[in-house]
Motif scaffolding. Structure first.
Motif, PDB file in Angstrom:
ATOM      1  N   GLY A   1      -6.686   2.385   2.571  1.00 12.87           N
ATOM      2  CA  GLY A   1      -6.699   1.413   1.329  1.00 12.87           C
ATOM      3  C   GLY A   1      -7.721   2.066   0.316  1.00 12.87           C
ATOM      4  O   GLY A   1      -8.416   0.951  -0.499  1.00 12.87           O
ATOM      5  N   SER A   2      -8.100   3.140   0.407  1.00  9.58           N
ATOM      6  CA  SER A   2      -9.240   3.533  -0.293  1.00  9.58           C
ATOM      7  C   SER A   2      -8.653   4.068  -1.637  1.00  9.58           C
ATOM      8  O   SER A   2      -7.538   4.586  -1.711  1.00  9.58           O
TER       9      SER A   2
ATOM     10  N   ARG B   1       1.931   2.950   3.123  1.00  3.95           N
ATOM     11  CA  ARG B   1       3.068   2.320   3.896  1.00  3.95           C
ATOM     12  C   ARG B   1       4.406   3.215   3.728  1.00  3.95           C
ATOM     13  O   ARG B   1       5.215   3.198   4.881  1.00  3.95           O
TER      14      ARG B   1
ATOM     15  N   GLU C   1      -2.676  -0.038   8.094  1.00  5.60           N
ATOM     16  CA  GLU C   1      -2.400  -0.303   6.848  1.00  5.60           C
ATOM     17  C   GLU C   1      -3.367  -1.199   6.274  1.00  5.60           C
ATOM     18  O   GLU C   1      -3.391  -2.403   6.829  1.00  5.60           O
ATOM     19  N   ALA C   2      -3.869  -1.020   5.142  1.00  9.83           N
ATOM     20  CA  ALA C   2      -5.018  -1.872   4.489  1.00  9.83           C
ATOM     21  C   ALA C   2      -4.195  -3.132   4.087  1.00  9.83           C
ATOM     22  O   ALA C   2      -3.406  -2.971   3.648  1.00  9.83           O
TER      23      ALA C   2
ATOM     24  N   LEU D   1      -4.930   6.999   1.523  1.00  9.26           N
ATOM     25  CA  LEU D   1      -4.054   5.699   0.954  1.00  9.26           C
ATOM     26  C   LEU D   1      -3.863   4.920   1.838  1.00  9.26           C
ATOM     27  O   LEU D   1      -3.841   3.645   1.710  1.00  9.26           O
ATOM     28  N   LYS D   2      -3.679   5.101   3.339  1.00  7.38           N
ATOM     29  CA  LYS D   2      -3.441   4.335   4.219  1.00  7.38           C
ATOM     30  C   LYS D   2      -4.550   3.549   4.607  1.00  7.38           C
ATOM     31  O   LYS D   2      -4.312   2.160   4.805  1.00  7.38           O
TER      32      LYS D   2
ATOM     33  N   LYS E   1     -11.479  -0.080   2.974  1.00 10.63           N
ATOM     34  CA  LYS E   1     -10.545  -0.457   1.911  1.00 10.63           C
ATOM     35  C   LYS E   1     -11.386  -0.496   0.674  1.00 10.63           C
ATOM     36  O   LYS E   1     -12.417  -1.151   0.774  1.00 10.63           O
TER      37      LYS E   1
ATOM     38  N   ASN F   1       0.881  -1.193   0.138  1.00 13.80           N
ATOM     39  CA  ASN F   1      -0.156   0.084   0.123  1.00 13.80           C
ATOM     40  C   ASN F   1       0.971   1.349   0.122  1.00 13.80           C
ATOM     41  O   ASN F   1       2.016   1.365   0.964  1.00 13.80           O
TER      42      ASN F   1
END
Length: 166
Positions: free
Chosen positions: A88-89, A18, A165-166, A85-86, A63, A15
């Motif tokens: 997961g979208s 990260r 984190e996704a 981003l973190k 996510k 991801n």
């Protein structure tokens, strides 16, 4: 090609969010963001982003969700990008020069579950809320209006949240 997996799937993909966590872990006291006279360290930025991620999760965002982002480049805007981003979208960026109807159309057709915006886009946000049935939350990076959630409120409520984190 040599070195590529035979099944066509790239292994070890991470991801992008990260990246912020990794930099903050290695260089927490280094300056990560400069905005005018304001400086923010990587560690502080990562902590604020983790808090925002937790706030977004508490709202039910997850996510794979699409989150429309409208606004200018400010520290809160940068925090929002990293948080999305973190999580997961998907960031649904919109050109700030779009008209109100154009932005409402993009929001509706992207299926965005949330809108994150900076001051100056209130008319756009109002139109998007009418046009896009998928929008469940509006997060204001500047002062929230009635029915909106304040970015600072989410961060203040969740400061110290565990990294996600996704």
């Amino acid at each position: 090609m040599a070195g590529e997996p035979s099944d066509g799937v790239i292994k070890g993909v991470m991801n992008l969010g990260r990246l912020l966590s990794d930099i903050a872990r290695r260089r927490p006291d280094d300056i990560g963001l400069v905005y005018g006279e304001e400086t923010i360290t990587w560690g502080t930025l990562d902590g604020r982003v983790n808090a925002l991620v937790q706030g977004m999760k508490d709202l039910g965002l997850t996510k794979g969700d699409r989150i429309l982002l409208a606004g200018g480049n400010t520290p809160s805007w940068v925090e929002a990008v990293w948080a999305i981003l973190k999580l997961g979208s998907f960031v649904v960026p919109v050109n700030p020069r779009l008209s109100v109807p154009e932005m409402a159309y993009l929001c509706d057709h992207s299926g965005s579950k949330a809108i994150v915006y900076t001051a100056g886009y209130e008319e756009h946000v109002d139109a998007m809320r009418v046009e896009a049935a998928s929008v469940a939350h509006v997060i204001a990076l500047d002062g929230p209006r009635n029915g909106e959630i304040g970015h600072t409120d989410l961060i203040d409520t969740h400061l110290g949240a565990e990294p996600w984190e996704a």
